[in-house]
Design an enzyme around this catalytic site. Sequence first.
Site, PDB file in Angstrom:
ATOM      1  N   VAL A 398       0.841  -1.174  -0.054  1.00  0.00           N
ATOM      2  CA  VAL A 398      -0.077   0.172  -0.121  1.00  0.00           C
ATOM      3  C   VAL A 398       0.699   1.205  -0.143  1.00  0.00           C
ATOM      4  O   VAL A 398       0.383   2.393  -0.462  1.00  0.00           O
ATOM      5  CB  VAL A 398      -1.128   0.144   1.207  1.00  0.00           C
ATOM      6  CG1 VAL A 398      -2.079  -1.151   0.997  1.00  0.00           C
ATOM      7  CG2 VAL A 398      -0.129  -0.108   2.443  1.00  0.00           C
ATOM      8  N   ASP A 399       2.112   1.226   0.332  1.00  0.00           N
ATOM      9  CA  ASP A 399       3.080   2.324   0.450  1.00  0.00           C
ATOM     10  C   ASP A 399       3.289   2.748  -0.803  1.00  0.00           C
ATOM     11  O   ASP A 399       3.084   4.080  -1.393  1.00  0.00           O
ATOM     12  CB  ASP A 399       4.216   2.226   1.235  1.00  0.00           C
ATOM     13  CG  ASP A 399       4.540   3.267   2.204  1.00  0.00           C
ATOM     14  OD1 ASP A 399       4.198   4.621   2.200  1.00  0.00           O
ATOM     15  OD2 ASP A 399       5.749   3.026   2.937  1.00  0.00           O
ATOM     16  N   ASP A 400       3.718   1.880  -1.405  1.00  0.00           N
ATOM     17  CA  ASP A 400       4.130   2.130  -3.030  1.00  0.00           C
ATOM     18  C   ASP A 400       2.840   2.580  -3.881  1.00  0.00           C
ATOM     19  O   ASP A 400       2.896   3.587  -4.663  1.00  0.00           O
ATOM     20  CB  ASP A 400       4.933   1.105  -3.612  1.00  0.00           C
ATOM     21  CG  ASP A 400       6.195   0.856  -3.479  1.00  0.00           C
ATOM     22  OD1 ASP A 400       7.186   1.574  -4.018  1.00  0.00           O
ATOM     23  OD2 ASP A 400       6.645   0.252  -2.485  1.00  0.00           O
ATOM     24  N   ARG A 471       0.460   7.623   4.746  1.00  0.00           N
ATOM     25  CA  ARG A 471       0.804   7.752   3.222  1.00  0.00           C
ATOM     26  C   ARG A 471      -0.600   7.269   2.688  1.00  0.00           C
ATOM     27  O   ARG A 471      -0.942   7.772   1.380  1.00  0.00           O
ATOM     28  CB  ARG A 471       1.815   6.715   2.632  1.00  0.00           C
ATOM     29  CG  ARG A 471       2.615   7.433   1.745  1.00  0.00           C
ATOM     30  CD  ARG A 471       3.971   7.974   2.156  1.00  0.00           C
ATOM     31  NE  ARG A 471       4.704   6.764   2.556  1.00  0.00           N
ATOM     32  CZ  ARG A 471       5.486   7.229   3.703  1.00  0.00           C
ATOM     33  NH1 ARG A 471       5.220   8.498   4.356  1.00  0.00           N
ATOM     34  NH2 ARG A 471       6.078   6.305   4.183  1.00  0.00           N
TER      35      ARG A 471
END
Length: 657
Positions: A398-400, A471
């Site tokens: 999920v960060d990318d 993020r």
Amino acid sequence: MFRDTTSSSSADSAAPDSQGHHPTRLDQAIAHARGPLLALQQEEGYWVFELEADCTIPAEYILMMHFVNEIDGPLQAKIANFLRRHQNGDGSYPLFNGGSGDLSCTIKAYYALKMAGDTDQAAHLVKAREWILAQGGAARANVFTRILLAMYGQLPWRGVPFMPVEIMLLPRWFPFHLDKVAYWSRTVMVPLFILCTYKVQARNPHNISVAELFVTPPEQEKHYFSLIKTPLGKAILALDLIGRQLEPLIPHFVRRRATAKALAWFMERLNGYDGLGGIFTAMVNAYEVMDYLGVPADDAQRRMAKAAIDRLLVIKEDDAYCQPCVSPVWDTGLAVLVLQELARYGPHQATQYSLTSALSWLASKQLGDEAGDWRRQRPDLPGGGWAFQFGNSYYPDVDDTAVAALALIQSEDPAFKGHIDRAGLWIAGMQSRNGGYGAFDADNGHFYLNHIPFADHGALIDPPTADVSARCLLLLGKQVRQYPQYRGVIDRCLVFLRKAQEADGSWFGRWGTNYIYGTWSVLTGFASVGIQANDPSVRRAVAWLKLKQRDDGGWGEDNRSYEHTKLRGEFSASTAFHTSLAILALLAAGETTGAEVAAGVEYLLKTQQANGVWHDDNANAPGFPKVFYLKYHGYNTYFPLWALARYRNSQIAALTH
């Protein structure tokens, strides 16, 4: 690569803009930094910077060559040069530059150098050996190192945890199951089950031994698990002993079935030239299993598995090292956000061309409905994430995804609407029950698993963290007006983040060093969903950041803060990376005219190098806090530029309102 635009950008900085404004010192620094970033973009549109870890990975590369008896002499010599150059003065090897020695890292580096031909009487190995023995010797190494030593016949198998391949057959309700551990743990462990179950022995063609690293002869050592102190850990250790005694009773057909399941599991996820899980240790374990099972060296899958490992090598004129993985999606997403900040100031042809190419590449890397381990927790959720690496379809994060999708949103190109919508739906669906987000899986917070003997690194799981959760807010905050159903997701995430704030006002940084990184992440996330600058949580965070500013105007933080919380936000020197994060955090909190921000900007202006970028030798992120650290080489190229550009834009906005 694109042509080097540094000189043209520098020249541009000396000329008036379209309104006749003459460039300031800030303008000149930004233009000077933009050139190197544009020049490092690849023709396909992406950026990928070196991702360096400690000496464990390059040492393990040498050990792998001897494990399968595929020794590349010239490459080995270059890696050995790298290892010798990174030794501490006391003979040890640290987990990050400037850190104290780490026993397991030092043992692996010592063994690799002996494999490479260094005599144990060489001065650097004498110092390393004396240091290792002073720490209690190789019997006190961590689990992964002891497993490696067992495979080389250096210690008995009773010195490592009992990990029978029959673990593959356990039901999901059982306290231990693959679904309950993090993706990196799964991909490393499954081939390791086979290696440990069959007590696979390295080929070790030169019969290199490190018996001299043990205080007590390995066969006589009785305290391999002496570091396990908790009641739960000791209880599991008792079960470990019972399991060893019962192992001879396991029917052969059960072992064959479990082995077949483990083999099928990781072969299905080999991931082509990007490798199992996209991470070095998993790739090596899989490759060694293939060798043990007799897969021929010229077999297409085996050759591809080896090529995936070799793609991680960074080979220079005099030395070489191996990266733990590569970070093109992360690097590209962040570089695009920086260039979009620059583009707010005015048109720049090279920047626009770069953005067009990068956005197209990012869009092409979005995953759809491919198979993925994350589906075990969210079987009905449509795909739409991005992975960290060039290819890693089983393991988007999920960060990318938040960074890549945010870049597409900010392009304001309607062609990307489908990509953005799928990403938002996927991220909203990956929220854990407590409102936060883990990186790769939802609800992966079985903390008791960090007490099993195998988990002495304390990183077996992927629980929600503040930085990743924040993020996700960045993306959902951009979409909530169009999709009001995300409001509940955002509100639950905000509750999680408020609970996660430390008493001093900071937030922990799981994926970047450390509390300055976490605080930057959360303050920018808060701003994206409309949390006002006068919010009590924001004010506490701002006060903490201002308190941690150094006399030279910058900020710095050491990885020691993962072990000693009194070092939160502190270091012996300022760094461009942490100064940039602090500036971005304060700007997100409305501190556009504050003296602290101006002093931080001045620090960046003073420390910019002649080549336009900033220099910092320090590791700037944990792979796993306390045990494994990373240096993202790109952070000193794009984070300071981002901070300067955001600051300039905030000043322009203040003047026009």
